[in-house]
Design a protein around this motif. Structure first.
Motif, PDB file in Angstrom:
ATOM      1  N   ASP A 248       6.708   6.189  -6.341  1.00 38.46           N
ATOM      2  CA  ASP A 248       8.002   6.819  -6.081  1.00 38.46           C
ATOM      3  C   ASP A 248       7.796   8.177  -5.413  1.00 38.46           C
ATOM      4  OD1 ASP A 248      10.678   7.332  -5.952  1.00 38.46           O
ATOM      5  OD2 ASP A 248      10.922   7.850  -8.069  1.00 38.46           O
ATOM      6  N   LEU A 249       7.184   8.159  -4.230  1.00 39.47           N
ATOM      7  CA  LEU A 249       7.005   9.362  -3.418  1.00 39.47           C
ATOM      8  C   LEU A 249       7.875   9.236  -2.166  1.00 39.47           C
ATOM      9  CD1 LEU A 249       3.119   9.780  -3.559  1.00 39.47           C
ATOM     10  CD2 LEU A 249       4.832  10.825  -5.061  1.00 39.47           C
ATOM     11  N   ARG A 250       8.382  10.362  -1.703  1.00 36.24           N
ATOM     12  CA  ARG A 250       9.239  10.349  -0.526  1.00 36.24           C
ATOM     13  C   ARG A 250       8.414  10.670   0.711  1.00 36.24           C
ATOM     14  NH1 ARG A 250      14.175   8.035  -1.009  1.00 36.24           N
ATOM     15  NH2 ARG A 250      15.167   8.148   1.039  1.00 36.24           N
ATOM     16  N   LYS A 266       8.763   3.265  -3.051  1.00 33.10           N
ATOM     17  CA  LYS A 266       9.342   2.128  -3.773  1.00 33.10           C
ATOM     18  C   LYS A 266       9.527   0.919  -2.864  1.00 33.10           C
ATOM     19  CE  LYS A 266      12.029   4.613  -7.319  1.00 33.10           C
ATOM     20  NZ  LYS A 266      13.405   4.896  -7.816  1.00 33.10           N
ATOM     21  N   ASP A 267       9.654   1.171  -1.555  1.00 28.42           N
ATOM     22  CA  ASP A 267       9.869   0.071  -0.607  1.00 28.42           C
ATOM     23  C   ASP A 267       8.563  -0.634  -0.233  1.00 28.42           C
ATOM     24  OD1 ASP A 267      11.856  -1.370   0.923  1.00 28.42           O
ATOM     25  OD2 ASP A 267      10.935  -0.528   2.735  1.00 28.42           O
ATOM     26  N   MET A 268       7.423  -0.161  -0.779  1.00 30.56           N
ATOM     27  CA  MET A 268       6.156  -0.839  -0.524  1.00 30.56           C
ATOM     28  C   MET A 268       6.180  -2.268  -1.077  1.00 30.56           C
ATOM     29  SD  MET A 268       3.036   1.759  -1.354  1.00 30.56           S
ATOM     30  CE  MET A 268       2.479   2.995  -0.206  1.00 30.56           C
ATOM     31  N   ILE A 269       5.579  -3.158  -0.328  1.00 26.80           N
ATOM     32  CA  ILE A 269       5.404  -4.520  -0.819  1.00 26.80           C
ATOM     33  C   ILE A 269       4.222  -4.582  -1.771  1.00 26.80           C
ATOM     34  CG2 ILE A 269       4.976  -6.922  -0.132  1.00 26.80           C
ATOM     35  CD1 ILE A 269       6.230  -6.161   2.594  1.00 26.80           C
ATOM     36  N   PHE A 270       3.143  -3.875  -1.407  1.00 30.64           N
ATOM     37  CA  PHE A 270       1.936  -3.838  -2.230  1.00 30.64           C
ATOM     38  C   PHE A 270       1.647  -2.389  -2.621  1.00 30.64           C
ATOM     39  CE2 PHE A 270       1.437  -7.449   0.709  1.00 30.64           C
ATOM     40  CZ  PHE A 270       1.417  -8.487  -0.222  1.00 30.64           C
ATOM     41  N   SER A 271       1.311  -2.171  -3.877  1.00 29.43           N
ATOM     42  CA  SER A 271       1.065  -0.822  -4.389  1.00 29.43           C
ATOM     43  C   SER A 271      -0.222  -0.236  -3.814  1.00 29.43           C
ATOM     44  CB  SER A 271       0.966  -0.862  -5.912  1.00 29.43           C
ATOM     45  OG  SER A 271      -0.219  -1.551  -6.311  1.00 29.43           O
ATOM     46  N   VAL A 272      -0.390   1.075  -4.019  1.00 26.78           N
ATOM     47  CA  VAL A 272      -1.623   1.730  -3.591  1.00 26.78           C
ATOM     48  C   VAL A 272      -2.828   1.073  -4.259  1.00 26.78           C
ATOM     49  CG1 VAL A 272      -2.919   3.884  -3.580  1.00 26.78           C
ATOM     50  CG2 VAL A 272      -0.440   3.918  -3.189  1.00 26.78           C
ATOM     51  N   ALA A 273      -2.728   0.835  -5.567  1.00 25.45           N
ATOM     52  CA  ALA A 273      -3.844   0.205  -6.291  1.00 25.45           C
ATOM     53  C   ALA A 273      -4.149  -1.174  -5.725  1.00 25.45           C
ATOM     54  CB  ALA A 273      -3.510   0.104  -7.779  1.00 25.45           C
ATOM     55  N   ARG A 274      -3.118  -1.903  -5.361  1.00 28.52           N
ATOM     56  CA  ARG A 274      -3.340  -3.244  -4.794  1.00 28.52           C
ATOM     57  C   ARG A 274      -4.053  -3.141  -3.445  1.00 28.52           C
ATOM     58  NH1 ARG A 274      -5.438  -7.200  -4.336  1.00 28.52           N
ATOM     59  NH2 ARG A 274      -4.602  -9.217  -3.652  1.00 28.52           N
ATOM     60  N   MET A 275      -3.693  -2.144  -2.624  1.00 33.33           N
ATOM     61  CA  MET A 275      -4.322  -1.996  -1.318  1.00 33.33           C
ATOM     62  C   MET A 275      -5.801  -1.644  -1.466  1.00 33.33           C
ATOM     63  SD  MET A 275      -1.750  -2.729   0.515  1.00 33.33           S
ATOM     64  CE  MET A 275      -2.484  -2.468   2.109  1.00 33.33           C
ATOM     65  N   VAL A 276      -6.106  -0.726  -2.389  1.00 38.39           N
ATOM     66  CA  VAL A 276      -7.501  -0.341  -2.605  1.00 38.39           C
ATOM     67  C   VAL A 276      -8.294  -1.525  -3.145  1.00 38.39           C
ATOM     68  CG1 VAL A 276      -9.025   1.110  -4.000  1.00 38.39           C
ATOM     69  CG2 VAL A 276      -6.997   2.101  -2.901  1.00 38.39           C
TER      70      VAL A 276
END
Length: 333
Positions: A248-250, A266-276
């Motif tokens: 939840d960052l702008r 919030k509009d991400m399909i995949f979270s930061v953790a998922r990308m890493v």
């Protein structure tokens, strides 16, 4: 372009961040920057004239307590940030870029990149793109590819628009900075390998994204994304502990003062953790590497207005500060 960092509305979240700075005409050095704009030279503080931000990240677990203690006393010893030039905060060995990770952005691009002969109404094509996004999320397949470290430039440097780039576009992104070697890590454990976060603007020449000579080859990310200076990075690496929720960052990008991108992660399909985690399944991520996590809606293709000589971009992410870069057309040789 020379810009004073303190012109930003706020430096960053938390008590300190990492930066790479230089005095006028002096060599670059790794620095601790406090929230009240004081600077400590970490080569001096650590007693190591060869120390770089990347080397600091290679021993991140032991460095954090020392940095925290240094930040507490920086008000007495630190120099004003305004005395220094701000460079990209780290020189990564690897850059992992991400595409199609914001739902609304991908839908907008799907509509903008109308295939020849596709005369369907916009509503129908938007619905098709939404279905594609739902399927990607269900199949759990992020889209990650490789960028070049040579494309990275500082957060206040001019960005040269190559003469061959017909449709240069902006792509403001949240970037994760790796702090421990990561290979085949789980989503649940991925956060343990992230030292901190920074801002990236992953510029793209839309005219060269797809090969014209042989469309079957598909995308050409080397040509479209990796011109020198096409990835302004920084200004800081803010420790992960200082960012409460990357979900939840702008992200806000202003072009000549006008807001073009303004969206939450919030509009991400995949979270930061998922990308890493996903990137680590194929590659070995190294300390100092950056993982870009995709750009939200509001790119130039959406507005029908691409980058031009003299444009000034301001990119801001909650808790990470502001970068400000000016576009300069390539001069004829």
């Amino acid at each position: 372009m020379s810009v004073k960092p303190e012109a930003a509305s706020a430096l960053f979240a938390g008590p300190f961040a990492l930066a790479t700075l230089s005095a006028p005409d002096g060599p670059a050095f790794p620095a601790l920057v406090t929230a009240d704009s004081r600077v400590l030279d970490l080569q001096v503080a650590f007693g190591d004239a060869r120390l770089t931000t990347r080397r600091l990240l290679e021993d991140w677990d032991s460095a954090v307590p020392r940095l925290t203690a240094l930040a507490a006393g920086a008000g007495r010893e630190g120099r004003p940030l305004s005395d220094f030039r701000v460079h990209a905060p780290v020189a990564p060995r690897q850059v992992f870029q991400s595409g199609a990770n914001y739902r609304q952005h991908v839908i907008d691009l799907h509509v903008a990149h109308r295939a020849p002969g596709d005369d369907r109404p916009e509503e129908e094509r938007r619905a098709e793109a939404a279905d594609i996004m739902d399927r990607r999320a269900a199949e759990d397949l992020p889209y990650v590819f490789i960028g070049l470290p040579s494309a990275i430039t500082g957060p206040y440097d001019d960005v040269v628009l190559p003469a061959w780039a017909e449709k240069p576009d902006w792509e403001l992104e949240l970037a994760a900075v790796i702090g421990r070697p990561a290979h085949r890590v789980s989503v649940e454990d991925a956060h343990q390998y992230i030292a901190g976060y920074t801002i990236a603007n992953d510029l793209t020449d839309r005219a060269t994204v797809f090969r014209r000579d042989m469309p079957q080859i598909g995308t050409d990310w080397l040509r479209s994304k990796n011109a020198p200076g096409f990835t302004p990075l920084g200004p800081w690496i803010v420790p992960a502990e200082s960012i409460a929720d990357t979900g939840d960052l702008r992200l806000t990008l202003r072009l000549n003062g006008e807001t073009m991108q303004d969206e939450s992660t919030k509009d991400m399909i995949f979270s930061v953790a998922r990308m890493v985690s996903y990137a680590s399944q194929s590659a070995r991520l190294l300390p100092g590497d950056v993982v870009l996590t995709g750009s939200p809606a509001g790119n130039g293709m959406h507005w029908g207005r691409l980058l031009r000589d003299g444009d000034v971009m301001e990119g801001e992410v909650t808790g990470l500060g502001v970068q400000r870069t000016r576009c300069v057309a390539e001069t004829a040789s």
